[in-house]
Motif scaffolding. Structure first.
Motif, PDB file in Angstrom:
ATOM      1  N   ALA A  26      23.665  59.263  57.290  1.00 51.58           N
ATOM      2  CA  ALA A  26      23.937  58.017  58.207  1.00 51.58           C
ATOM      3  C   ALA A  26      23.080  57.978  59.201  1.00 51.58           C
ATOM      4  CB  ALA A  26      24.201  57.516  58.328  1.00 51.58           C
ATOM      5  N   LYS A  27      22.015  57.916  59.258  1.00 44.06           N
ATOM      6  CA  LYS A  27      20.986  58.201  60.795  1.00 44.06           C
ATOM      7  C   LYS A  27      19.997  57.404  61.571  1.00 44.06           C
ATOM      8  CE  LYS A  27      17.684  61.473  58.786  1.00 44.06           C
ATOM      9  NZ  LYS A  27      16.850  62.927  58.668  1.00 44.06           N
ATOM     10  N   PHE A  28      20.096  55.882  60.546  1.00 44.50           N
ATOM     11  CA  PHE A  28      19.089  55.001  61.096  1.00 44.50           C
ATOM     12  C   PHE A  28      19.695  53.443  61.105  1.00 44.50           C
ATOM     13  CE2 PHE A  28      16.809  57.880  57.723  1.00 44.50           C
ATOM     14  CZ  PHE A  28      16.039  58.430  58.734  1.00 44.50           C
ATOM     15  N   ARG A  29      19.272  53.048  62.931  1.00 38.87           N
ATOM     16  CA  ARG A  29      19.590  51.904  62.677  1.00 38.87           C
ATOM     17  C   ARG A  29      19.809  50.750  61.816  1.00 38.87           C
ATOM     18  NH1 ARG A  29      17.339  53.059  67.267  1.00 38.87           N
ATOM     19  NH2 ARG A  29      16.186  52.204  67.357  1.00 38.87           N
ATOM     20  N   LEU A  30      20.171  49.548  61.845  1.00 40.39           N
ATOM     21  CA  LEU A  30      19.648  48.335  61.598  1.00 40.39           C
ATOM     22  C   LEU A  30      18.214  47.810  61.509  1.00 40.39           C
ATOM     23  CD1 LEU A  30      21.053  46.725  59.091  1.00 40.39           C
ATOM     24  CD2 LEU A  30      22.104  45.321  60.453  1.00 40.39           C
ATOM     25  N   ASP A  31      18.325  48.024  62.516  1.00 40.25           N
ATOM     26  CA  ASP A  31      17.195  47.605  63.087  1.00 40.25           C
ATOM     27  C   ASP A  31      15.844  47.588  62.755  1.00 40.25           C
ATOM     28  OD1 ASP A  31      17.280  49.804  64.915  1.00 40.25           O
ATOM     29  OD2 ASP A  31      16.864  47.869  67.075  1.00 40.25           O
ATOM     30  N   GLU A  32      16.165  49.082  62.620  1.00 40.91           N
ATOM     31  CA  GLU A  32      14.430  50.135  62.746  1.00 40.91           C
ATOM     32  C   GLU A  32      14.363  50.092  60.567  1.00 40.91           C
ATOM     33  OE1 GLU A  32      15.021  54.306  63.832  1.00 40.91           O
ATOM     34  OE2 GLU A  32      16.575  53.700  63.331  1.00 40.91           O
ATOM     35  N   ILE A  33      15.632  49.866  60.354  1.00 41.05           N
ATOM     36  CA  ILE A  33      15.590  49.143  58.436  1.00 41.05           C
ATOM     37  C   ILE A  33      14.955  48.029  58.410  1.00 41.05           C
ATOM     38  CG2 ILE A  33      17.412  49.233  57.082  1.00 41.05           C
ATOM     39  CD1 ILE A  33      19.014  51.252  57.858  1.00 41.05           C
ATOM     40  N   ARG A  34      15.145  46.878  59.072  1.00 48.30           N
ATOM     41  CA  ARG A  34      14.912  45.805  58.942  1.00 48.30           C
ATOM     42  C   ARG A  34      13.084  46.082  59.301  1.00 48.30           C
ATOM     43  NH1 ARG A  34      18.340  41.953  58.185  1.00 48.30           N
ATOM     44  NH2 ARG A  34      21.170  41.808  58.858  1.00 48.30           N
ATOM     45  N   THR A  35      13.562  46.116  59.998  1.00 43.64           N
ATOM     46  CA  THR A  35      11.608  46.552  60.705  1.00 43.64           C
ATOM     47  C   THR A  35      10.519  47.492  59.574  1.00 43.64           C
ATOM     48  OG1 THR A  35      11.689  46.807  63.159  1.00 43.64           O
ATOM     49  CG2 THR A  35      10.429  46.782  62.287  1.00 43.64           C
ATOM     50  N   ALA A  36      10.983  48.058  59.071  1.00 41.51           N
ATOM     51  CA  ALA A  36      10.562  48.793  57.798  1.00 41.51           C
ATOM     52  C   ALA A  36      10.828  48.006  56.338  1.00 41.51           C
ATOM     53  CB  ALA A  36      11.060  49.922  57.283  1.00 41.51           C
ATOM     54  N   GLY A  37      11.333  46.358  56.556  1.00 42.19           N
ATOM     55  CA  GLY A  37      11.530  46.092  55.156  1.00 42.19           C
ATOM     56  C   GLY A  37      12.529  45.951  54.062  1.00 42.19           C
ATOM     57  N   ILE A  38      13.075  46.265  54.978  1.00 45.00           N
ATOM     58  CA  ILE A  38      14.772  46.497  53.819  1.00 45.00           C
ATOM     59  C   ILE A  38      15.531  45.671  54.345  1.00 45.00           C
ATOM     60  CG2 ILE A  38      16.132  48.221  52.774  1.00 45.00           C
ATOM     61  CD1 ILE A  38      14.430  50.935  53.726  1.00 45.00           C
ATOM     62  N   ARG A  39      16.024  44.589  53.358  1.00 48.86           N
ATOM     63  CA  ARG A  39      16.523  43.382  53.760  1.00 48.86           C
ATOM     64  C   ARG A  39      18.718  44.082  52.637  1.00 48.86           C
ATOM     65  NH1 ARG A  39      13.061  42.841  56.978  1.00 48.86           N
ATOM     66  NH2 ARG A  39      11.835  41.434  56.679  1.00 48.86           N
ATOM     67  N   PRO A  40      19.063  43.945  53.859  1.00 50.81           N
ATOM     68  CA  PRO A  40      20.568  44.388  52.891  1.00 50.81           C
ATOM     69  C   PRO A  40      20.977  42.746  52.574  1.00 50.81           C
ATOM     70  CG  PRO A  40      20.127  44.203  55.213  1.00 50.81           C
ATOM     71  CD  PRO A  40      19.247  44.290  55.193  1.00 50.81           C
ATOM     72  N   THR A  41      22.227  42.824  51.322  1.00 47.99           N
ATOM     73  CA  THR A  41      21.522  41.211  51.045  1.00 47.99           C
ATOM     74  C   THR A  41      23.305  40.749  51.399  1.00 47.99           C
ATOM     75  OG1 THR A  41      22.466  42.329  49.077  1.00 47.99           O
ATOM     76  CG2 THR A  41      20.256  41.568  49.100  1.00 47.99           C
ATOM     77  N   VAL A  42      23.881  41.580  51.190  1.00 47.77           N
ATOM     78  CA  VAL A  42      25.277  40.954  52.087  1.00 47.77           C
ATOM     79  C   VAL A  42      24.999  42.217  53.940  1.00 47.77           C
ATOM     80  CG1 VAL A  42      28.098  42.170  52.226  1.00 47.77           C
ATOM     81  CG2 VAL A  42      26.248  41.662  50.037  1.00 47.77           C
ATOM     82  N   GLU A  43      25.324  41.340  54.592  1.00 44.39           N
ATOM     83  CA  GLU A  43      24.711  41.689  55.940  1.00 44.39           C
ATOM     84  C   GLU A  43      25.769  42.850  56.122  1.00 44.39           C
ATOM     85  OE1 GLU A  43      23.267  41.519  59.676  1.00 44.39           O
ATOM     86  OE2 GLU A  43      22.987  40.756  57.295  1.00 44.39           O
ATOM     87  N   PRO A  44      24.929  43.577  56.505  1.00 45.63           N
ATOM     88  CA  PRO A  44      26.771  44.971  57.109  1.00 45.63           C
ATOM     89  C   PRO A  44      26.665  45.310  58.665  1.00 45.63           C
ATOM     90  CG  PRO A  44      24.117  45.612  56.732  1.00 45.63           C
ATOM     91  CD  PRO A  44      24.417  43.658  57.497  1.00 45.63           C
ATOM     92  N   PRO A  45      27.474  45.776  59.332  1.00 40.66           N
ATOM     93  CA  PRO A  45      27.861  46.015  61.381  1.00 40.66           C
ATOM     94  C   PRO A  45      26.606  46.304  62.360  1.00 40.66           C
ATOM     95  CG  PRO A  45      29.584  47.045  59.563  1.00 40.66           C
ATOM     96  CD  PRO A  45      28.607  46.351  58.683  1.00 40.66           C
ATOM     97  N   ALA A  46      26.543  45.628  62.786  1.00 40.39           N
ATOM     98  CA  ALA A  46      24.787  45.823  62.799  1.00 40.39           C
ATOM     99  C   ALA A  46      24.686  47.764  64.186  1.00 40.39           C
ATOM    100  CB  ALA A  46      24.839  44.379  64.272  1.00 40.39           C
ATOM    101  N   ASP A  47      26.028  47.914  64.937  1.00 40.93           N
ATOM    102  CA  ASP A  47      26.662  48.576  65.288  1.00 40.93           C
ATOM    103  C   ASP A  47      26.514  50.413  64.408  1.00 40.93           C
ATOM    104  OD1 ASP A  47      28.391  48.619  64.066  1.00 40.93           O
ATOM    105  OD2 ASP A  47      30.039  48.407  66.255  1.00 40.93           O
ATOM    106  N   MET A  48      26.939  50.100  63.241  1.00 39.20           N
ATOM    107  CA  MET A  48      26.799  51.360  61.969  1.00 39.20           C
ATOM    108  C   MET A  48      25.283  51.711  62.071  1.00 39.20           C
ATOM    109  SD  MET A  48      29.062  50.519  59.851  1.00 39.20           S
ATOM    110  CE  MET A  48      29.341  51.821  58.879  1.00 39.20           C
TER     111      MET A  48
END
Length: 364
Positions: free
Chosen positions: A290-312
């Motif tokens: 696990a090496k990517f921040r949640l904001d990087e993932i969201r920016t690329a169009g990957i949308r979690p359907t259950v909200e994960p912790p923002a600091d992981m």
């Protein structure tokens, strides 16, 4: 080779689906291949006089220099080893087949027999499971999931002599692109088998396991036994074949040693936003971490359907489904700790899903 050679049963082959810290083979492919060659639970092997092989002689020299073994002693031991052709056959790459299918794979493991057996196991060993969670931080459902996938709670531990299996693969691995690396790996496991036997005061030929040398309830390779197995039942010895309590503690210890973090989640479901282009593809095949921040993932169009912790940190997990749409998940650190047991997304998700199903069946 003797035409009457015996082969593994399907159940024994299935018990080594994980490869237990051995390789990243897809368990479904290995089991499908085993169905074609497996007809018995134990392959006695054939005499090969390994002690006379040139590469074995060099191995003996190394064990004498590095670990203080007696050359005559090792020559006598290796002269008793038998060649196991079925191990060679099962290590050969499976022929090209159908595309990976997560739904079909999952159905083989998250099914009534394993769920019912998991409930019974949890009921019987709840105290040890709770103690492992307190000591190591690994929840019971993860340990139960691994034991269910690996050996159906001790039913399919394998009955090959580990010495025969690892020696055969160390010096006669099939001709594949990874042959050199795989033989080196199994030579290390042969060394670990001999060292573990010496350290434990046991006959190395007393160790029984899968066609690739994985031992006991959790299917640990000999090197993993030496590094991660623990005497969790307090009887003064490590016995992964006969002590499910030792297996429970050893699995928890293995996971912690490979990055498991107490109290952290494993995975979160996700969808792809088609309007965001193909930026998400950069997150595929990025290793088992696990090496990517949640904001990087969201920016690329990957949308979690259950909200994960923002600091992981997370990695993108793609579970291909044949002709059906691929499932996507965000794997957290603990998901990738499970992949160190078997380097497969399918494996890790089946462990998680089986554990959840057992917990639900218990009313938890």
């Amino acid at each position: 080779m003797n035409s009457s050679r015996l082969f593994l049963s399907l159940l024994v082959a299935s018990s080594f689906l994980s490869g237990c810290q051995t390789q990243a083979a897809e368990p479904g492919q290995r089991a499908a291949k085993a169905r074609k060659v497996a007809v018995a639970a134990d392959d006695g092997g054939e005499f090969a006089n390994f002690s006379q092989w040139r590469d074995v002689s060099a191995f003996i020299d190394d064990m004498v220099v590095r670990h203080g073994f007696s050359r005559p002693e090792l020559e006598n031991v290796l002269a008793r080893v038998r060649f196991v052709d079925s191990a060679i056959q099962l290590m050969k790459p499976a022929p090209p087949g159908r595309p990976k299918n997560w739904a079909a794979y999952r159905a083989r493991f998250v099914e009534p027999v394993r769920i019912d057996a998991g409930v019974a196991f949890w009921n019987d060993y709840g105290d040890a499971l709770n103690r492992a969670e307190q000591q190591y931080g690994v929840p019971p459902d993860i340990i139960v999931g691994i034991l269910g996938v690996e050996t159906v709670y001790g039913r399919n531990k394998g009955n090959f002599r580990v010495m025969d299996a690892v020696t055969t693969l160390a010096f006669a691995y099939p001709d594949t692109p990874t042959r050199t690396a795989r033989m080196e790996y199994f030579r290390g496991e042969l060394a670990n088998t001999l060292l573990f036997a010496r350290e434990s005061g046991i006959d190395p030929f007393s160790l029984r396991g899968s066609y690739a040398g994985a031992v006991g309830w959790p299917q640990f390779m000999p090197g993993s036994i030496r590094s991660y197995a623990v005497d969790f039942d307090g009887d003064g010895k490590v016995d992964l074949r006969n002590s499910p309590v030792d297996a429970i503690g050893s699995i928890a210890n293995f996971l912690v040693a490979h990055g498991w973090k107490r109290g952290e989640p494993t995975v979160f479901p996700a969808n792809l936003d088609a309007s965001s282009g193909n930026g998400w593809e950069m997150f595929l095949n990025q290793g088992l971490e696990a090496k990517f921040r949640l904001d990087e993932i969201r920016t690329a169009g990957i949308r979690p359907t259950v909200e994960p912790p923002a600091d992981m940190l997370f990695g993108l997990v793609d579970l291909q489904n044949g002709g059906a749409p691929t499932e996507y998940w965000l794997g957290a650190n603990n998901f990738f700790a499970i992949t160190q047991y078997n380097r497969s997304f399918f494996y890790a998700m089946s462990v998680i899903d089986l554990g959840r199903a057992v917990r639900a069946a218990r009313g938890g």
